[in-house]
Design a protein around this motif. Structure first.
Motif, mmCIF file in Angstrom:
data_model
loop_
_atom_site.group_PDB
_atom_site.id
_atom_site.type_symbol
_atom_site.label_atom_id
_atom_site.label_comp_id
_atom_site.label_asym_id
_atom_site.label_seq_id
_atom_site.Cartn_x
_atom_site.Cartn_y
_atom_site.Cartn_z
ATOM 1 N N LYS A 83 0.960 -1.171 -0.095
ATOM 2 C CA LYS A 83 -0.100 0.041 -0.038
ATOM 3 C C LYS A 83 1.029 1.259 0.096
ATOM 4 C CE LYS A 83 -3.793 1.986 2.605
ATOM 5 N NZ LYS A 83 -4.584 1.795 3.758
ATOM 6 N N LYS A 84 0.926 2.072 -1.014
ATOM 7 C CA LYS A 84 1.572 3.485 -1.209
ATOM 8 C C LYS A 84 0.818 4.536 -0.344
ATOM 9 C CE LYS A 84 5.189 2.936 -3.226
ATOM 10 N NZ LYS A 84 6.337 2.621 -2.441
ATOM 11 N N SER A 85 -0.454 4.574 -0.779
ATOM 12 C CA SER A 85 -1.263 5.757 -0.080
ATOM 13 C C SER A 85 -2.589 5.499 -0.137
ATOM 14 C CB SER A 85 -0.992 7.112 -0.916
ATOM 15 O OG SER A 85 -1.603 6.799 -2.250
ATOM 16 N N ARG A 86 -3.317 6.671 0.739
ATOM 17 C CA ARG A 86 -4.773 6.326 1.032
ATOM 18 C C ARG A 86 -5.300 7.798 1.088
ATOM 19 N NH1 ARG A 86 -9.440 2.637 3.439
ATOM 20 N NH2 ARG A 86 -11.203 3.902 2.745
ATOM 21 N N ILE A 87 -5.948 8.272 0.267
ATOM 22 C CA ILE A 87 -6.508 9.665 0.128
ATOM 23 C C ILE A 87 -8.098 9.418 0.130
ATOM 24 C CG2 ILE A 87 -6.638 11.989 -0.618
ATOM 25 C CD1 ILE A 87 -3.807 11.475 -1.654
ATOM 26 N N TYR A 88 -8.644 9.658 1.258
ATOM 27 C CA TYR A 88 -10.268 9.534 1.337
ATOM 28 C C TYR A 88 -10.430 8.337 0.769
ATOM 29 C CZ TYR A 88 -9.939 14.480 2.135
ATOM 30 O OH TYR A 88 -9.684 15.557 2.456
ATOM 31 N N ASP A 89 -11.409 8.203 -0.235
ATOM 32 C CA ASP A 89 -11.784 6.572 -0.813
ATOM 33 C C ASP A 89 -11.009 6.075 -1.687
ATOM 34 O OD1 ASP A 89 -13.812 6.777 0.952
ATOM 35 O OD2 ASP A 89 -15.434 7.751 -0.323
ATOM 36 N N ARG A 90 -9.829 6.565 -1.979
ATOM 37 C CA ARG A 90 -8.744 6.301 -2.928
ATOM 38 C C ARG A 90 -7.438 5.727 -2.529
ATOM 39 N NH1 ARG A 90 -10.211 9.070 -8.245
ATOM 40 N NH2 ARG A 90 -12.424 8.760 -7.900
ATOM 41 N N MET A 91 -7.317 4.410 -2.909
ATOM 42 C CA MET A 91 -5.902 4.050 -2.306
ATOM 43 C C MET A 91 -5.047 3.534 -3.478
ATOM 44 S SD MET A 91 -7.113 1.229 0.653
ATOM 45 C CE MET A 91 -8.241 0.296 -0.227
ATOM 46 N N THR A 92 -3.678 3.513 -3.281
ATOM 47 C CA THR A 92 -2.807 3.175 -4.317
ATOM 48 C C THR A 92 -1.944 2.184 -3.739
ATOM 49 O OG1 THR A 92 -2.513 5.400 -5.115
ATOM 50 C CG2 THR A 92 -0.893 4.171 -5.882
ATOM 51 N N PHE A 93 -1.596 1.315 -4.707
ATOM 52 C CA PHE A 93 -0.687 -0.104 -4.408
ATOM 53 C C PHE A 93 0.124 -0.210 -5.302
ATOM 54 C CE2 PHE A 93 -5.183 -0.875 -2.961
ATOM 55 C CZ PHE A 93 -4.823 -1.308 -1.348
ATOM 56 N N CYS A 94 1.459 -0.509 -4.822
ATOM 57 C CA CYS A 94 2.396 -1.119 -5.543
ATOM 58 C C CYS A 94 2.303 -2.554 -5.582
ATOM 59 C CB CYS A 94 3.920 -0.845 -5.118
ATOM 60 S SG CYS A 94 5.219 -1.491 -6.443
ATOM 61 N N ILE A 95 2.031 -3.292 -6.909
ATOM 62 C CA ILE A 95 1.782 -4.682 -7.188
ATOM 63 C C ILE A 95 3.122 -5.189 -8.048
ATOM 64 C CG2 ILE A 95 0.114 -6.200 -7.883
ATOM 65 C CD1 ILE A 95 -1.859 -3.989 -7.254
ATOM 66 N N LYS A 96 3.457 -6.336 -7.711
ATOM 67 C CA LYS A 96 4.497 -7.011 -8.505
ATOM 68 C C LYS A 96 3.724 -8.486 -8.772
ATOM 69 C CE LYS A 96 9.393 -8.786 -8.507
ATOM 70 N NZ LYS A 96 10.495 -9.099 -7.475
ATOM 71 N N ILE A 97 3.808 -8.612 -10.301
ATOM 72 C CA ILE A 97 3.124 -9.950 -10.801
ATOM 73 C C ILE A 97 3.972 -10.580 -11.930
ATOM 74 C CG2 ILE A 97 1.178 -10.375 -12.410
ATOM 75 C CD1 ILE A 97 -0.444 -7.903 -11.641
ATOM 76 N N ASP A 98 3.996 -11.807 -11.808
ATOM 77 C CA ASP A 98 4.537 -12.776 -12.425
ATOM 78 C C ASP A 98 3.604 -13.342 -13.502
ATOM 79 O OD1 ASP A 98 6.956 -12.757 -11.463
ATOM 80 O OD2 ASP A 98 6.622 -14.627 -10.005
#
Length: 135
Positions: A83-98
């Motif tokens: 989880k990178k951030s949360r501002i009100y109802d919005r969240m940002t994630f860094c996701i690593k996918i194979d």
């Protein structure tokens, strides 16, 4: 902060009780592109998974790539979610996918990092952005 394991609470945020939002999105896009479901059905299913600019971008991408040679996703493994951030109802994630992808040149394994935005308003989780990190 370190990346969280797949069973962590952030995995639940993105994947909730069923298949992961990212997995659902990939499956719907692929099903339309390979003619397994209609464009209209794909549009309807995407509307339940994502919203905003990402939805608009995906819908136009489906129209644009309708008759092209595409690679088929064999497998999608989420390696980590941070989880990178949360501002009100919005969240940002860094996701690593194979990814395991089957294309014209055979099967290929690639790993990519993405930034994913999720809208969590009204207790409903929808993807609002999904971009390769660093591009």
């Amino acid at each position: 902060s370190p990346a969280l394991p797949l069973t962590g609470p952030l995995r639940i945020s993105l994947c909730l009780s069923g298949p992961c939002l990212l997995e659902k999105r990939s499956a719907v896009m692929e099903s339309v592109l390979f003619g397994e479901i209609t464009y209209e059905e794909g549009e309807k299913q995407l509307r339940q998974i994502e919203t905003g600019r990402l939805y608009t971008k995906d819908i136009s991408a489906l129209r644009e790539y309708e008759d092209t040679d595409l690679e088929r996703i064999r497998k999608m493994d989420i390696v980590s979610i941070e989880k990178k951030s949360r501002i009100y109802d919005r969240m940002t994630f860094c996701i690593k996918i194979d990814w395991t992808i089957a294309g014209m040149d055979g099967v290929e394994n690639i790993t990519r990092e993405y930034l994913a935005g999720v809208d969590v308003s009204n207790g409903d989780y929808r993807l609002i952005s999904f971009e390769i990190r660093g591009e």
